[in-house]
Design a protein around this motif. Structure first.
Motif, mmCIF file in Angstrom:
data_model
loop_
_atom_site.group_PDB
_atom_site.id
_atom_site.type_symbol
_atom_site.label_atom_id
_atom_site.label_comp_id
_atom_site.label_asym_id
_atom_site.label_seq_id
_atom_site.Cartn_x
_atom_site.Cartn_y
_atom_site.Cartn_z
ATOM 1 N N LEU A 10 53.951 45.054 99.533
ATOM 2 C CA LEU A 10 53.464 46.197 100.297
ATOM 3 C C LEU A 10 52.905 47.265 99.368
ATOM 4 O O LEU A 10 53.392 47.448 98.251
ATOM 5 N N THR A 11 51.907 47.998 99.857
ATOM 6 C CA THR A 11 51.366 49.144 99.130
ATOM 7 C C THR A 11 51.181 50.296 100.106
ATOM 8 O O THR A 11 50.887 50.076 101.294
ATOM 9 N N VAL A 12 51.367 51.514 99.628
ATOM 10 C CA VAL A 12 51.133 52.689 100.467
ATOM 11 C C VAL A 12 49.670 52.671 100.890
ATOM 12 O O VAL A 12 48.776 52.399 100.077
ATOM 13 N N GLY A 13 49.448 52.917 102.176
ATOM 14 C CA GLY A 13 48.100 52.900 102.721
ATOM 15 C C GLY A 13 47.720 51.577 103.368
ATOM 16 O O GLY A 13 46.730 51.507 104.100
ATOM 17 N N MET A 14 48.494 50.509 103.113
ATOM 18 C CA MET A 14 48.229 49.210 103.732
ATOM 19 C C MET A 14 48.295 49.385 105.245
ATOM 20 O O MET A 14 49.138 50.117 105.763
ATOM 21 N N ARG A 15 47.391 48.694 105.955
ATOM 22 C CA ARG A 15 47.329 48.830 107.413
ATOM 23 C C ARG A 15 47.503 47.473 108.089
ATOM 24 O O ARG A 15 47.151 46.439 107.529
ATOM 25 N N PHE A 16 48.024 47.527 109.306
ATOM 26 C CA PHE A 16 48.241 46.350 110.131
ATOM 27 C C PHE A 16 47.701 46.648 111.529
ATOM 28 O O PHE A 16 47.786 47.789 111.984
ATOM 29 N N LYS A 17 47.181 45.642 112.210
ATOM 30 C CA LYS A 17 46.727 45.821 113.603
ATOM 31 C C LYS A 17 47.245 44.660 114.437
ATOM 32 O O LYS A 17 47.141 43.501 114.042
ATOM 33 N N SER A 18 47.786 44.999 115.595
ATOM 34 C CA SER A 18 48.370 44.003 116.489
ATOM 35 C C SER A 18 47.311 43.417 117.417
ATOM 36 O O SER A 18 46.218 43.967 117.570
ATOM 37 N N PRO A 19 47.689 42.335 118.088
ATOM 38 C CA PRO A 19 46.881 41.884 119.218
ATOM 39 C C PRO A 19 46.972 42.913 120.341
ATOM 40 O O PRO A 19 47.756 43.874 120.263
ATOM 41 N N GLU A 20 46.198 42.707 121.388
ATOM 42 C CA GLU A 20 46.181 43.620 122.536
ATOM 43 C C GLU A 20 47.001 43.013 123.672
ATOM 44 O O GLU A 20 47.074 41.792 123.815
ATOM 45 N N VAL A 21 47.608 43.886 124.467
ATOM 46 C CA VAL A 21 48.364 43.445 125.638
ATOM 47 C C VAL A 21 47.966 44.336 126.817
ATOM 48 O O VAL A 21 47.727 45.534 126.649
ATOM 49 N N GLU A 22 47.885 43.740 128.003
ATOM 50 C CA GLU A 22 47.615 44.514 129.215
ATOM 51 C C GLU A 22 48.933 44.771 129.942
ATOM 52 O O GLU A 22 49.764 43.874 130.083
#
Length: 148
Positions: A10-22
Motif C-alpha cells: 500500500l502507498t498513501v494516495g493509492m485509490r480503489f473503485k468498487s463495482p456499482e450496485v442498484e
C-alpha cells in the motif's frame, strides 16, 4: 495499479473503485423491516412527512452496502477487512430507490506496527450515487498483515 497483497504494497494516495450496485425499493423496505423499522424507510406516504420528504434507505443499510462494496474491491488483496474502529462516518444525502451506488477509497495513512507483523491502514471510503453526489463516507482503522 499494482497488485495489493500486503500492508507493504500500500502507498498513501493509492485509490480503489468498487463495482456499482442498484438499490431497489424492495431492498430498502426489506432491510428496514428487519433492522430499522421507521416510517421514512418503510412507507412512501409516511416518509413524505419526515425531513427526508420521501422514502430513503436506512443509514445502516447504506453502511452495509458500503461494506459489501469495500469487500468486493479487495483493497488488501486476499486478506479480510478487519478493523479496530471507524472514523469520519457521515451520511451526507439520503439513498433513494433506484439509486446506483459505487465506492471510491483512498489510502490516507499507513502506520506499521513496531511489535507485530501488521500495520494500520486508513482508507477513506466515499460512496457516490449515479449523479456523482456523495452519499456516505467512512474511514475504517484497518489491520492489515505485513510480509513475514
Amino acid at each position: 495499479m499494482a497488485q495489493v497483497a500486503w500492508f507493504d504494497d500500500l502507498t498513501v494516495g493509492m485509490r480503489f473503485k468498487s463495482p456499482e450496485v442498484e438499490v431497489t425499493e424492495a431492498d430498502i423496505k426489506r432491510f428496514a423491516a428487519e433492522f430499522d423499522p421507521q416510517p421514512m424507510h418503510l412507507d412512501h406516504e409516511a416518509a413524505k412527512a419526515t425531513l427526508f420528504n420521501g422514502l430513503a434507505a436506512s443509514g445502516w443499510h447504506t453502511a452495509a452496502i458500503a461494506m459489501n462494496l469495500a469487500i468486493q474491491t479487495r483493497p488488501f488483496g486476499p486478506h479480510p477487512l478487519i478493523g479496530a474502529g471507524v472514523d469520519g462516518l457521515r451520511w451526507t444525502i439520503p439513498v433513494r430507490p433506484n439509486d446506483r451506488l459505487h465506492l471510491v477509497g483512498e489510502v490516507m495513512g499507513l502506520t506499521p506496527s513496531k511489535s507485530k507483523p501488521q500495520g494500520i491502514a486508513l482508507v477513506k471510503w466515499t460512496m457516490f450515487n449515479q449523479n456523482g453526489e456523495e452519499v456516505y463516507t467512512f474511514t475504517p482503522i484497518a489491520i492489515v498483515p505485513r510480509r513475514a
